[in-house]
Design a protein around this motif. Structure first.
Motif, PDB file in Angstrom:
ATOM      1  N   LEU A   1       0.854  -1.186   0.000  1.00 32.88           N
ATOM      2  CA  LEU A   1       0.000   0.000   0.000  1.00 32.88           C
ATOM      3  C   LEU A   1       0.889   1.235   0.000  1.00 32.88           C
ATOM      4  N   THR A   2       0.792   2.013  -1.062  1.00 28.89           N
ATOM      5  CA  THR A   2       1.671   3.164  -1.239  1.00 28.89           C
ATOM      6  C   THR A   2       0.990   4.448  -0.780  1.00 28.89           C
ATOM      7  N   GLY A   3       1.737   5.274  -0.048  1.00 30.29           N
ATOM      8  CA  GLY A   3       1.230   6.558   0.399  1.00 30.29           C
ATOM      9  C   GLY A   3       2.333   7.594   0.366  1.00 30.29           C
ATOM     10  N   PRO A   4       2.063   8.788   0.893  1.00 26.77           N
ATOM     11  CA  PRO A   4       3.085   9.836   0.889  1.00 26.77           C
ATOM     12  C   PRO A   4       4.342   9.385   1.649  1.00 26.77           C
ATOM     13  N   GLY A   5       5.438   9.327   0.954  1.00 26.75           N
ATOM     14  CA  GLY A   5       6.706   9.064   1.621  1.00 26.75           C
ATOM     15  C   GLY A   5       7.006   7.635   1.988  1.00 26.75           C
ATOM     16  N   GLY A   6       6.164   6.686   1.568  1.00 24.23           N
ATOM     17  CA  GLY A   6       6.484   5.318   1.951  1.00 24.23           C
ATOM     18  C   GLY A   6       5.510   4.293   1.420  1.00 24.23           C
ATOM     19  N   GLU A   7       5.933   3.029   1.538  1.00 25.75           N
ATOM     20  CA  GLU A   7       5.121   1.893   1.129  1.00 25.75           C
ATOM     21  C   GLU A   7       4.915   0.984   2.335  1.00 25.75           C
ATOM     22  N   LEU A   8       3.667   0.615   2.594  1.00 22.38           N
ATOM     23  CA  LEU A   8       3.335  -0.288   3.684  1.00 22.38           C
ATOM     24  C   LEU A   8       3.308  -1.706   3.139  1.00 22.38           C
ATOM     25  N   ASP A   9       4.222  -2.531   3.615  1.00 29.99           N
ATOM     26  CA  ASP A   9       4.369  -3.918   3.166  1.00 29.99           C
ATOM     27  C   ASP A   9       3.693  -4.823   4.186  1.00 29.99           C
TER      28      ASP A   9
ATOM     29  N   VAL B   1       5.490  -3.669   7.655  1.00 27.08           N
ATOM     30  CA  VAL B   1       6.754  -2.941   7.494  1.00 27.08           C
ATOM     31  C   VAL B   1       6.510  -1.696   6.651  1.00 27.08           C
ATOM     32  N   PHE B   2       6.956  -0.561   7.159  1.00 29.85           N
ATOM     33  CA  PHE B   2       6.860   0.697   6.410  1.00 29.85           C
ATOM     34  C   PHE B   2       8.229   1.009   5.820  1.00 29.85           C
ATOM     35  N   ARG B   3       8.300   1.084   4.499  1.00 24.29           N
ATOM     36  CA  ARG B   3       9.566   1.360   3.818  1.00 24.29           C
ATOM     37  C   ARG B   3       9.523   2.773   3.222  1.00 24.29           C
ATOM     38  N   PRO B   4      10.387   3.657   3.667  1.00 24.21           N
ATOM     39  CA  PRO B   4      10.417   5.016   3.110  1.00 24.21           C
ATOM     40  C   PRO B   4      10.721   4.997   1.611  1.00 24.21           C
ATOM     41  N   THR B   5      10.094   5.907   0.895  1.00 24.17           N
ATOM     42  CA  THR B   5      10.319   6.091  -0.539  1.00 24.17           C
ATOM     43  C   THR B   5      10.501   7.581  -0.794  1.00 24.17           C
ATOM     44  N   PRO B   6      10.996   7.970  -1.972  1.00 25.75           N
ATOM     45  CA  PRO B   6      11.030   9.405  -2.290  1.00 25.75           C
ATOM     46  C   PRO B   6       9.651  10.022  -2.070  1.00 25.75           C
ATOM     47  N   TYR B   7       9.620  11.184  -1.444  1.00 23.13           N
ATOM     48  CA  TYR B   7       8.350  11.742  -0.978  1.00 23.13           C
ATOM     49  C   TYR B   7       7.556  12.352  -2.135  1.00 23.13           C
TER      50      TYR B   7
ATOM     51  N   LEU C   1       3.122  14.459  -7.181  1.00 26.08           N
ATOM     52  CA  LEU C   1       4.107  15.531  -7.281  1.00 26.08           C
ATOM     53  C   LEU C   1       5.214  15.293  -6.253  1.00 26.08           C
ATOM     54  N   PRO C   2       6.467  15.171  -6.669  1.00 20.21           N
ATOM     55  CA  PRO C   2       7.568  15.022  -5.705  1.00 20.21           C
ATOM     56  C   PRO C   2       7.768  16.320  -4.920  1.00 20.21           C
ATOM     57  N   ILE C   3       8.038  16.196  -3.617  1.00 18.92           N
ATOM     58  CA  ILE C   3       8.325  17.370  -2.789  1.00 18.92           C
ATOM     59  C   ILE C   3       9.508  17.047  -1.869  1.00 18.92           C
ATOM     60  N   ASP C   4      10.137  18.087  -1.363  1.00 14.62           N
ATOM     61  CA  ASP C   4      11.276  17.914  -0.460  1.00 14.62           C
ATOM     62  C   ASP C   4      10.860  17.941   1.004  1.00 14.62           C
TER      63      ASP C   4
END
Length: 600
Positions: free
Chosen positions: A263-271, A292-298, A428-431
């Motif tokens: 499940l993908t959301g802002p800043g991460g994927e829930l595995d 498990v929450f895996r950080p991804t590009p935000y 939209l990618p954000i910092d």
């Protein structure tokens, strides 16, 4: 952090109603927060396009009343996500006004309310489009065009947990947070993280389930309690008629999701592949671990909708079997006739209900229609002309010349107002995950005249029909007979319909551009047998739904819930002109009739 955090969700969507006795039983028993979701794209694009609410203002007043009483008497904090339905900035002062009215009317103390805005300036979207960094949110969403941004009435960005955490850290004395458009589990995850939970997998998995209330229970119900710890969380429905099971909870991640495991959301994927579900001795609580929450590009999801002309609707009935036998040809000729009649752009869609595939034909069918034009007056004119055609046009072998259509509602042709359509559903990618979401603190002045002792529960709050489970509990043998009798004609000798082996067959939106379908099985034996038989395959999905291979986005088995899932591109985005099932909740029926060899 505390050893346990108790989070209470009275209802999966603010404004839908809940049982006040169960509410007060939970609050008086001690909860650390009341958290509720208030938004969705499920009910179509009109909220974003024209600023309509998900429910009437009075429904929000009714639901928020006990919330604020709990906040006054017990100082229970309240977090609300996606306020008003779409999370637009205009919702925030509207809800501040509702809160102020309730506080003043009931003599409550002054309350500190935080608002988090989520509308963004279109210049950010234009810049992202120019850089080529904006991408569709899902395989069914078309690439973003400048015209889409131009046409959008407003743009909202779906925030993650970070703005909520920032708000609570800056204002630890807060009473209420009214959030703009939010990733559904974000307020839940934020409260856990703020309270010291370090495992984002635990926080987000709990939020993913709790944002729907006790929909994860069997039978599905409303009020739910989560008890969160450092390494696990427990889920319980509050309705005494409902319980959670490991299959019902594991199966909830199928609900309105494109896939249940990632499940993908802002800043991460829930595995959730390694997640576990344990039924506790009370027979109604399930303990969850292992997400498990895996950080991804935000990235943040941008949502926008536009007004595209106006609509008028009408309905009627046809009982004449001669006309019913050729209804499709009759309606198509009418559609062609009407489009040739007018010198302005217009369209007409018919929806036929109650049809049969052959004799004996239905005793009556319903014919619904919707017209489109650039103005409401033009749409009304097209609907009026459609009435004349439907009522008086001739057809082959006609015996009845008095009229073709029974009309139950007059005047014929009800203006629907603007046609609203989704036009932005992109990433939209954000910092900085908090920079686009301004936080403001407000003091709602209250007279504080009611005292600090909660009043006894009034008779009117001792029960509520809405507390009853939404699904009646039926003896399995009786349920099997109901299913068998309903699925007609019967299957071929030596076969059974898939619905006879399933505990659930459903379809639902997974965003405005996808429809997802779930089949859960009654037993492990049935799950294994159907899986081995190769009945539910990508090829079968293409055949049954008459779609191309690229339109099948997901086709997979999900063992924790004894389930199978497929996700398809929608032919039309939810709520678009001519689209016939906005929630996509009736698209599962062809799956029910799949034939499975008996005795597998």
């Amino acid at each position: 952090m505390a050893n346990e955090i108790k989070i209470f969700t009275p209802i999966g969507m603010l404004g839908y109603g809940y049982d006040q006795k169960l509410f007060w039983d939970a609050v008086n028993g001690g909860v650390d927060a009341i958290i509720v979701d208030a938004g969705s794209t499920d009910s179509g694009p009109s909220k974003l396009a024209v600023g309509s609410l998900t429910v009437k203002r009075s429904a929000y007043v009714k639901d928020l009343g006990p919330f604020l009483a709990a906040c006054h008497y017990h100082r229970t904090p309240i977090l609300i996500g996606s306020t008003g339905g779409d999370g637009a900035n205009s919702r925030l002062p509207e809800f501040l006004e509702i809160i102020s009215e309730i506080v003043s009317k009931n003599g409550y103390r002054s309350m500190k309310v935080l608002t988090i805005e989520s509308e963004i300036d279109k210049s950010l979207a234009y810049a992202g489009l120019e850089r080529g960094t904006i991408t569709p949110c899902g395989g069914a969403v078309p690439a973003l065009q400048k015209a889409d941004i131009d046409a959008a009435s407003r743009l909202v960005a779906q925030m993650g947990h970070e703005p909520y955490v920032k708000a609570m850290q800056a204002h630890p004395d807060f009473d209420i947070i009214i959030g703009g458009r939010s990733y559904d589990p974000a307020p839940y995850a934020a409260f856990c993280i703020y309270k010291g939970i370090q495992d984002y997998g635990i926080a987000y998995h709990m939020g993913k389930i709790m944002e729907c209330g006790a929909l994860c229970a069997t039978p599905k119900s409303r009020e739910a309690l989560a008890v969160v710890r450092a390494d696990s969380f427990d889920l319980s429905p509050l309705s005494p008629a409902a319980r959670c099971t490991k299959v019902s909870v594991a199966g909830h991640t199928l609900y309105e999701k494109s896939r249940p495991d990632l499940l993908t959301g802002p800043g991460g994927e829930l595995d959730l592949i390694a997640s576990t579900y344990e039924e506790l001795p009370d027979g109604r609580t399930v303990r969850c671990r292992g997400a498990v929450f895996r950080p991804t590009p935000y990235t943040i999801k941008l949502e926008g909708a536009k007004v595209n002309g106006y609509q008028t609707t009408f309905m009627g009935g046809v009982s004449d079997p001669i006309l019913i036998s050729q209804i499709d040809d009759f309606l198509e000729k009418g559609r062609a006739f009407l489009q040739e009649t007018f010198d302005f752009p217009c369209d007409l869609k018919f929806h036929v209900y109650g049809r049969t595939n052959g004799p004996p034909f239905a005793k009556e069918i319903g014919v619904g229609g919707v017209t489109w034009a650039e103005t409401q007056e033009q749409a009304n004119i097209v609907a009026s002309t459609a009435r004349v055609y439907l009522l008086h046009a001739a057809y082959p072998a006609q015996l009845s010349t008095g009229g073709n259509l029974s009309i139950p509602i007059m005047p014929f042709g009800q203006p629907l107002g603007p046609l609203c359509e989704f036009c932005v559903y992109h990433l939209l990618p954000i910092d900085d995950p908090t920079a686009l979401f301004p936080i403001k603190a407000h003091t709602i002045e209250g007279p504080d005249t009611v005292g600090s002792t909660p009043p006894a529960l009034s008779d009117s709050a001792k029960g509520d029909a809405l507390s009853k489970p939404l699904q009646a509990k039926v003896d399995p043998s009786i349920a099997a007979e109901i299913v068998k009798a309903a699925l007609q004609p019967p299957p071929k000798p030596g076969f059974v319909y898939l619905a006879s082996l399933a505990s659930m067959v459903r379809s639902k939106n997974s965003g405005p551009y996808d429809v997802t379908m779930d089949v859960m099985f009654q037993t492990r034996e049935a799950y294994d047998a159907v899986k081995k038989a190769g009945i539910l395959t990508r090829e079968k999905v293409r055949e049954v739904y008459r779609v191309n291979d690229e339109d099948v986005l997901v086709c997979m088995w999900w063992e924790p819930a004894l389930a199978w899932k497929a996700t398809l591109k929608r032919e039309k985005a939810s709520g678009s002109f001519g689209e016939s099932d906005m929630y996509a909740c009736q698209m599962h029926v062809p799956l029910m009739y799949l034939e499975v060899p008996e005795g597998l």
